[in-house]
Design an enzyme around this catalytic site. Structure first.
Site, PDB file in Angstrom:
ATOM      1  N   ASP A  68       0.859  -1.180   0.000  1.00 30.89           N
ATOM      2  CA  ASP A  68       0.000   0.000   0.000  1.00 30.89           C
ATOM      3  C   ASP A  68       0.894   1.227   0.000  1.00 30.89           C
ATOM      4  O   ASP A  68       1.599   1.485   0.980  1.00 30.89           O
ATOM      5  CB  ASP A  68      -0.903  -0.017   1.234  1.00 30.89           C
ATOM      6  N   ASP A  94       0.860   5.150  -0.139  1.00 28.77           N
ATOM      7  CA  ASP A  94      -0.100   6.216   0.123  1.00 28.77           C
ATOM      8  C   ASP A  94       0.652   7.487   0.488  1.00 28.77           C
ATOM      9  O   ASP A  94       1.726   7.427   1.097  1.00 28.77           O
ATOM     10  CB  ASP A  94      -1.035   5.800   1.266  1.00 28.77           C
ATOM     11  N   ASP A 121       3.651   0.927   3.247  1.00 22.98           N
ATOM     12  CA  ASP A 121       3.085   0.809   4.590  1.00 22.98           C
ATOM     13  C   ASP A 121       3.362  -0.597   5.108  1.00 22.98           C
ATOM     14  O   ASP A 121       2.695  -1.552   4.712  1.00 22.98           O
ATOM     15  CB  ASP A 121       1.581   1.085   4.521  1.00 22.98           C
TER      16      ASP A 121
END
EC number: 2.7.7.-
Length: 395
Positions: free
Chosen positions: A95, A97, A302
């Site tokens: 992930d 982000d 992450d």
């Protein structure tokens, strides 16, 4: 969010879902599914579907704001507890982000385009690691724009299926360059003299064709040396003296030697011991170079998401309830040209009356909107975005 706003968004989402293709992920029947709705608190999870049709019918009838599926595969995906589900394995997911990038934490939509470009760069960097360092087949990797502030990567190679959390954390450590030890890359080797007797020890580093981080560090060493060679003496000495432990005398010695004709050739071969007292100076410089290399080339992701073997992740081709943008499936080759502020927009430009409750600047579909508080009219795609983000209510 006011009820008339959530009602409007559900109507627009239903309109999209009635024609969206929504291809199911591999092994969909073994995955847990979760849903968040505009008018119901919390997540409705522990759902499973036996077919794509069953899933699509559910989404079209309930119109969720967010749709998720597990990275994991279970024997009983609809069981109410993880223990009862019986874990069979999980995709390796990443992930990426904007919240993981210090300069964008807490930033609003004013910086949205710049922020998404930065995250895309980090995504491409991480993909390079997965393809070159880990050797994953490109066909086993899928990418998706999250519909929000970043991108997701799914690796569905059999070799990662059974990896537990600690092994997945180690992968993240490698990708991010966390814990790289200079002694792993820079070391002394014996140099044979007459009759095989060791006469000296020579300082060696990774060669330019070394795999993984070794090759990256070699190229960083060469890049630094080339940069210093191009500078005048005063500027080059100033930069070298920024390295802890290097004074004027060592800096002058180092600078004079790296300007020798054979310096770059020696560095590319991994030979760092091409001048007197080289070892002591390189031992000061290499940690600095490695720190800068990791900062420039290390991936950003992450870790808790990757390490969590029960994680739910957004379903590609669903809509993100916080933006109204589509969670968009991408090939690795199409990622570079992908523009989320155009290509993930699914709504039209019919005029919609809204009331701006938080002033903002927005760029979508090539149009810029500078918005102050109060009632205004916007194209549907911009209205949906601002309503979903909480910057406006239906007027």
């Amino acid at each position: 969010m006011e009820s008339k706003t959530s009602t409007y968004l559900r109507a627009r989402f239903r309109e999209y879902y009635l024609t969206a293709s929504m291809d199911a992920p591999p092994g969909m029947e073994a995955r847990e599914w979760g849903f968040i709705f505009y008018d119901t608190p919390g997540m409705r999870r522990h759902r499973s579907f036996r077919s794509r049709k069953e899933l699509v019918d559910y989404i079209r009838s309930t119109v969720p704001a967010h749709v998720y599926h597990s990275a994991a595969y279970y024997l009983k995906p609809d069981a109410p507890t993880m223990k009862e589900k019986i874990w069979k394995g999980a995709d390796l997911i990443f992930d990426l982000d904007a919240d993981h990038l210090a300069e964008y934490r807490g930033s609003g939509i004013r910086d949205f385009r710049e922020m998404l470009e930065r995250v895309k760069g980090e995504t491409m960097k991480l993909l390079e690691f997965l393809l070159s360092d880990f050797g994953f087949d490109e066909r086993m990797i899928s990418v998706a724009f999250s519909g929000g502030r970043g991108y997701h990567i799914h690796v569905r190679d059999k070799s990662v299926l059974k990896l537990r959390s600690d092994a997945r954390r180690e992968i993240v450590d490698y990708l991010t360059g966390r814990g790289l030890d200079p002694e792993r890359f820079i070391h002394k080797i014996g140099v044979d003299g007459d009759a095989g007797v060791e006469r000296a020890r020579s300082l060696r580093g990774p060669a330019s064709d070394a795999p993984g981080w070794g090759g990256r560090i070699n190229k960083a060493i060469e890049s630094m040396v080339m940069h210093l060679r191009e500078l005048d003496d005063e500027e080059a000495l100033r930069l070298l003296k920024n390295v802890k432990g290097i004074g004027k005398q060592k800096a002058r010695l180092f600078l004079s030697q790296i300007r020798e004709e054979n310096a770059i050739k020696s560095i590319r071969a991994g030979n760092l011991d091409f001048f007197k007292h080289a070892s002591g100076i390189w031992n000061l410089i290499i940690p600095y170079i490695m720190e800068e290399t990791v900062r420039a080339l290390g991936g950003e992701t992450d870790e808790p998401v990757t390490a969590d073997v029960h994680r739910l992740i957004r379903f590609p081709e669903s809509l993100h309830g916080g933006t109204g943008l589509r969670v968009t499936s991408l090939s690795i080759n199409s990622l570079h040209a992908f523009d989320p502020l155009k290509d993930a927009v699914v709504f039209g430009d019919d005029p919609v009356h809204v009331e701006i409750i938080r002033p903002t600047t927005l760029e979508l579909m090539g149009e810029r909107f500078d918005l102050l508080e109060g009632k205004t009219e916007l194209p549907e795609y911009a209205a949906v975005f601002l309503l979903a983000r909480g910057f406006a209510e239906v007027g």
